[in-house]
Enzyme design. Structure first.
Site, PDB file in Angstrom:
ATOM      1  N   ASN A  12     -16.369 -17.948  60.935  1.00 23.67           N
ATOM      2  CA  ASN A  12     -15.082 -17.541  60.388  1.00 23.67           C
ATOM      3  C   ASN A  12     -14.439 -18.697  59.628  1.00 23.67           C
ATOM      4  OD1 ASN A  12     -14.819 -18.609  63.046  1.00 23.67           O
ATOM      5  ND2 ASN A  12     -12.787 -17.729  63.285  1.00 23.67           N
ATOM      6  N   GLU A  26     -19.059 -12.613  60.547  1.00 23.99           N
ATOM      7  CA  GLU A  26     -20.057 -11.620  60.163  1.00 23.99           C
ATOM      8  C   GLU A  26     -20.054 -11.421  58.652  1.00 23.99           C
ATOM      9  OE1 GLU A  26     -17.623 -11.444  62.344  1.00 23.99           O
ATOM     10  OE2 GLU A  26     -17.946  -9.881  63.843  1.00 23.99           O
TER      11      GLU A  26
HETATM   12  N1  THU Z   1     -13.055 -12.950  63.684  1.00 19.53           N
HETATM   13  C1  THU Z   1     -14.352 -12.934  63.238  1.00 19.53           C
HETATM   14  O1  THU Z   1     -14.842 -13.930  62.686  1.00 19.53           O
HETATM   15  N2  THU Z   1     -15.078 -11.814  63.418  1.00 19.53           N
HETATM   16  C2  THU Z   1     -14.608 -10.667  63.992  1.00 19.53           C
HETATM   17  O2  THU Z   1     -15.282  -9.651  63.970  1.00 19.53           O
HETATM   18  C3  THU Z   1     -13.315 -10.680  64.653  1.00 19.53           C
HETATM   19  C4  THU Z   1     -12.420 -11.823  64.316  1.00 19.53           C
HETATM   20  C5  THU Z   1     -12.248 -14.155  63.464  1.00 19.53           C
HETATM   21  C6  THU Z   1     -11.208 -13.970  62.394  1.00 19.53           C
HETATM   22  C7  THU Z   1     -10.176 -14.999  62.801  1.00 19.53           C
HETATM   23  O3  THU Z   1     -10.524 -16.239  62.200  1.00 19.53           O
HETATM   24  C8  THU Z   1     -10.336 -15.120  64.299  1.00 19.53           C
HETATM   25  O4  THU Z   1     -11.562 -14.500  64.629  1.00 19.53           O
HETATM   26  C9  THU Z   1      -9.227 -14.446  65.080  1.00 19.53           C
HETATM   27  O5  THU Z   1      -9.028 -13.143  64.659  1.00 19.53           O
END
Ligand code: THU
Length: 130
Positions: free
Chosen positions: A43, A56
């Site tokens: 992320n 993802e």
């Molecule tokens: N996040 C992801 O990387 N993938 C997901 O499917 C759910 C949420 C990240 C986005 C953000 O940086 C952090 O988790 C909190 O929402």
């Protein structure tokens, strides 16, 4: 190695590179393409919170950039909790590339596997456009 637990280990190792200064919630993802190639993503947050890229999405974008159009597996691992599921938007991104299997942490140190249909039933996909 496509063992689900090994994929989760790889996803969590990638998550150490997450850029998550706002949420502090680090996520990593591994894409296993239909042809066996592997891509990782993390992320990537933004001061404009809504501009954040999920792990993802980053992994799928890397795969698509390399020419991948069919994905076998996406594994998602997070470091701050022992269970995290892909968000709705990422499930839709997975649908586009016909993801067969989604691997997540089971909350007890193991892996849980899902068909994408379980996570996104009655999905709108490329064929829905007619
Ligand atoms: N996040 C992801 O990387 N993938 C997901 O499917 C759910 C949420 C990240 C986005 C953000 O940086 C952090 O988790 C909190 O929402």
């Amino acid at each position: 190695m496509d063992d689900p637990r090994a994929l989760l280990d790889e996803a969590r190792a990638a998550a150490r590179q997450a850029y998550a200064p706002y949420s502090g919630f680090r996520v990593g993802a591994v894409v296993v393409a239909g042809d066996g190639r592997r891509f990782t993503g993390v992320n990537v947050e933004n001061a404009v919170y809504g501009a954040t890229i999920c792990a993802e999405a980053a992994a799928i974008a890397f795969a698509a950039t390399a020419g991948v159009r069919s994905i076998d597996t996406v594994a998602v691992g997070c470091l701050e909790t022992d269970e995290c599921y892909p968000c709705g938007n990422c499930r839709q991104l997975m649908r586009e590339f016909s993801v067969r299997r989604v691997v997540v942490q089971d909350g007890a140190g193991g892996a849980r596997e899902h068909d994408l249909d379980e996570l996104l039933p009655h999905a709108f996909g490329p064929e829905s456009l007619g």
